[in-house]
Design a protein around this motif. Structure first.
Motif, PDB file in Angstrom:
ATOM      1  N   HIS A 146       3.689  15.122   5.710  1.00  0.00           N
ATOM      2  CA  HIS A 146       2.616  14.146   5.486  1.00  0.00           C
ATOM      3  C   HIS A 146       2.144  14.131   4.032  1.00  0.00           C
ATOM      4  N   SER A 147       2.468  15.176   3.270  1.00  0.00           N
ATOM      5  CA  SER A 147       2.065  15.180   1.861  1.00  0.00           C
ATOM      6  C   SER A 147       2.786  14.099   1.064  1.00  0.00           C
ATOM      7  N   TRP A 148       3.861  13.523   1.638  1.00  0.00           N
ATOM      8  CA  TRP A 148       4.640  12.485   0.949  1.00  0.00           C
ATOM      9  C   TRP A 148       4.333  11.075   1.452  1.00  0.00           C
ATOM     10  N   ARG A 149       3.321  10.890   2.287  1.00  0.00           N
ATOM     11  CA  ARG A 149       3.124   9.588   2.927  1.00  0.00           C
ATOM     12  C   ARG A 149       3.040   8.448   1.929  1.00  0.00           C
ATOM     13  N   ARG A 150       2.182   8.566   0.948  1.00  0.00           N
ATOM     14  CA  ARG A 150       2.002   7.460  -0.004  1.00  0.00           C
ATOM     15  C   ARG A 150       3.258   7.235  -0.830  1.00  0.00           C
ATOM     16  N   THR A 151       3.939   8.301  -1.190  1.00  0.00           N
ATOM     17  CA  THR A 151       5.185   8.156  -1.935  1.00  0.00           C
ATOM     18  C   THR A 151       6.247   7.474  -1.074  1.00  0.00           C
ATOM     19  N   GLY A 152       6.346   7.864   0.199  1.00  0.00           N
ATOM     20  CA  GLY A 152       7.309   7.236   1.093  1.00  0.00           C
ATOM     21  C   GLY A 152       7.065   5.748   1.238  1.00  0.00           C
ATOM     22  N   GLU A 153       5.809   5.365   1.374  1.00  0.00           N
ATOM     23  CA  GLU A 153       5.468   3.946   1.489  1.00  0.00           C
ATOM     24  C   GLU A 153       5.906   3.172   0.249  1.00  0.00           C
ATOM     25  N   ARG A 154       5.607   3.699  -0.920  1.00  0.00           N
ATOM     26  CA  ARG A 154       5.927   2.982  -2.160  1.00  0.00           C
ATOM     27  C   ARG A 154       7.426   2.933  -2.407  1.00  0.00           C
ATOM     28  N   LEU A 155       8.142   3.973  -2.036  1.00  0.00           N
ATOM     29  CA  LEU A 155       9.591   3.933  -2.155  1.00  0.00           C
ATOM     30  C   LEU A 155      10.168   2.816  -1.286  1.00  0.00           C
ATOM     31  N   ALA A 156       9.664   2.699  -0.062  1.00  0.00           N
ATOM     32  CA  ALA A 156      10.164   1.656   0.833  1.00  0.00           C
ATOM     33  C   ALA A 156       9.870   0.262   0.282  1.00  0.00           C
ATOM     34  N   VAL A 157       8.667   0.060  -0.231  1.00  0.00           N
ATOM     35  CA  VAL A 157       8.307  -1.229  -0.818  1.00  0.00           C
ATOM     36  C   VAL A 157       9.242  -1.578  -1.968  1.00  0.00           C
ATOM     37  N   ASP A 158       9.663  -0.576  -2.714  1.00  0.00           N
ATOM     38  CA  ASP A 158      10.518  -0.798  -3.875  1.00  0.00           C
ATOM     39  C   ASP A 158      12.000  -0.910  -3.509  1.00  0.00           C
ATOM     40  N   GLY A 159      12.342  -0.815  -2.233  1.00  0.00           N
ATOM     41  CA  GLY A 159      13.720  -1.044  -1.835  1.00  0.00           C
ATOM     42  C   GLY A 159      14.521   0.187  -1.478  1.00  0.00           C
ATOM     43  N   TRP A 160      13.857   1.330  -1.383  1.00  0.00           N
ATOM     44  CA  TRP A 160      14.540   2.563  -1.020  1.00  0.00           C
ATOM     45  C   TRP A 160      14.262   2.909   0.434  1.00  0.00           C
ATOM     46  N   VAL A 161      15.133   3.691   1.039  1.00  0.00           N
ATOM     47  CA  VAL A 161      14.861   4.323   2.329  1.00  0.00           C
ATOM     48  C   VAL A 161      14.445   5.756   2.034  1.00  0.00           C
ATOM     49  N   ALA A 162      13.302   6.170   2.560  1.00  0.00           N
ATOM     50  CA  ALA A 162      12.786   7.511   2.275  1.00  0.00           C
ATOM     51  C   ALA A 162      12.659   8.306   3.563  1.00  0.00           C
TER      52      ALA A 162
END
Length: 305
Positions: free
Chosen positions: A48-64
Motif C-alpha cells: 500500500h505504500s506504492w498506491r499513489r505511484t501505482g495510480e500515476r504509472l497506470a495513468v501514464d501508460g504503464w502496468v504496475a
C-alpha cells in the motif's frame, strides 16, 4: 494514455508460498502498455505504500504491480521463519517469471525501496534477464550502520502492539519527524491489524530477532556477506539504473552514492531534498515525477525497437 485507473488484487507465486499484489492499469482498451513496473517495498512496509505511484504509472501508460514481500501485508508468512536474502531473491524470480507470462513482450522494471531494492539489486546483477531496468529507492551497496540500526529499532519498538492508531502514528512521527502528519489514519490502518484489542504491524514478527539490542548489529540484508555479494552483483549490471536518494536519509551517505557510481558507471542519481529514507512516502509527487521521466527516457527506445 487516458482511461479509468483500476487496481486489481492478484496473487503471485513466490518460492513455495503466495504473494499478495495489486495490479494497476487503465481499464479501457488502448495502445499496448509502455511496460511493466514491479514495485517492492522496504522492510516492515506493505504494497500500500506504492498506491499513489501505482495510480500515476497506470495513468501514464504503464502496468504496475505493487507486491507484499513474504511475511508482509497479505502475503504468506514463511512456515520456517526464513526471511533471508536467498529466499527473497527466489521469490522475486518466481513472481517476475509469472508476470512475464501474463504481460508478454514489454520491458519490465524493478523499483525497490530499502530491502526491496537490496533484493532487486542482487537479483538483477546475478540474473541479467530478470529486468530491463532497475530503480533503487534510498538503498545502496553500503548502508550506514546508524541509519539501518534506527530502522531495526523502529521495527522492534512495539512487540506488544499499540493501544490505538494514534499511538502508532506517534511512533511513526518519532521515527520520521520531518514528515508532515495528516489528519487521516486510513493509510496507516492498512499497515496494521487489530488483534486482541491492540494494533500490530502487519508483518511476521519472526523477521526480527527481538532477543538482542537493535544497535548490536543490523539485519541479515545489511550484513557484510550481503555487502560483498551486492558489490559483486553491481559490477555485472548493464541495464539502466536509477538511484533515488532522500537527502535527509541517514541510511545512504554521500560515500555510499560515490561507491555506487564507481560500481555502476552508468547509474543516474536523483536527490529528493525534502525526503528521508521513505522517499516515496515523504515526497511522492517528486519521486513519481522523476520515476516517470526516467522510465520514458531509459525504456521507450528499447520498447520501440
Amino acid at each position: 494514455m487516458s482511461g479509468t485507473v483500476e487496481a486489481q488484487r492478484v496473487s503471485l507465486p513466490g518460492a513455495g508460498l503466495r504473494l499478495a499484489a495489486d495490479r494497476w492499469a487503465t481499464r479501457e482498451a488502448g495502445p499496448d502498455p509502455k511496460g511493466v513496473v514491479v514495485l517492492l517495498h522496504g522492510g516492515g512496509q506493505t504494497r500500500h505504500s506504492w498506491r499513489r505511484t501505482g495510480e500515476r504509472l497506470a495513468v501514464d501508460g504503464w502496468v504496475a504491480y505493487s507486491v507484499d514481500l513474504r511475511g508482509h501485508g497479505d502475503s504468506d508468512w514463511s512456515a520456517d521463519g526464513d526471511y533471508g536474502m536467498e529466499v527473497m531473491i527466489a521469490d522475486l524470480r518466481e513472481l517476475v517469471a509469472h508476470i512475464r507470462r501474463v504481460e508478454p513482450q514489454v520491458p519490465l522494471t524493478l523499483v525497490g525501496a530499502s530491502l526491496g531494492g537490496k533484493v532487486s539489486l542482487i537479483a538483477v546483477g546475478e540474473d541479467p534477464a530478470l529486468a530491463e531496468a532497475l530503480v533503487l529507492v534510498d538503498i545502496a551497496v553500503r548502508v550506514e550502520r546508524k541509519g539501518a540500526g534506527r530502522v531495526k529499532a523502529f521495527m522492534q519498538g512495539a512487540p506488544e502492539g499499540f493501544g490505538s492508531l494514534e499511538e502508532a502514528a506517534a511512533a511513526v512521527s518519532a521515527y520520521n519527524p520531518h514528515r508532515s502528519r495528516t489528519g487521516s489514519l486510513d493509510g496507516l490502518r492498512k499497515n496494521l491489524r487489530l488483534r486482541d484489542g491492540r494494533w500490530h504491524w502487519h508483518w511476521d514478527p519472526a523477521m526480527m530477532r527481538l532477543d538482542r539490542p537493535a544497535d548490536e548489529d543490523v539485519d541479515s540484508a545489511m550484513s557484510e556477506a550481503i555487502y560483498a555479494r551486492s558489490r559483486a552483483a553491481s559490477r555485472q549490471i548493464r541495464q539502466p539504473v536509477l538511484l533515488v536518494r532522500g537527502v535527509q536519509s541517514d541510511v545512504i551517505s554521500d560515500a555510499g552514492v560515490a561507491e555506487m557510481r564507481e560500481l555502476i558507471g552508468h547509474i543516474s542519481v536523483v536527490d529528493v531534498r525534502e525526503a528521508g529514507h521513505m522517499v516515496a512516502g515523504d515526497d511522492n509527487d517528486i519521486f513519481t515525477a522523476n520515476l516517470l521521466t526516467y522510465l520514458d527516457e531509459a525504456l521507450q527506445p528499447s520498447a520501440k525497437e
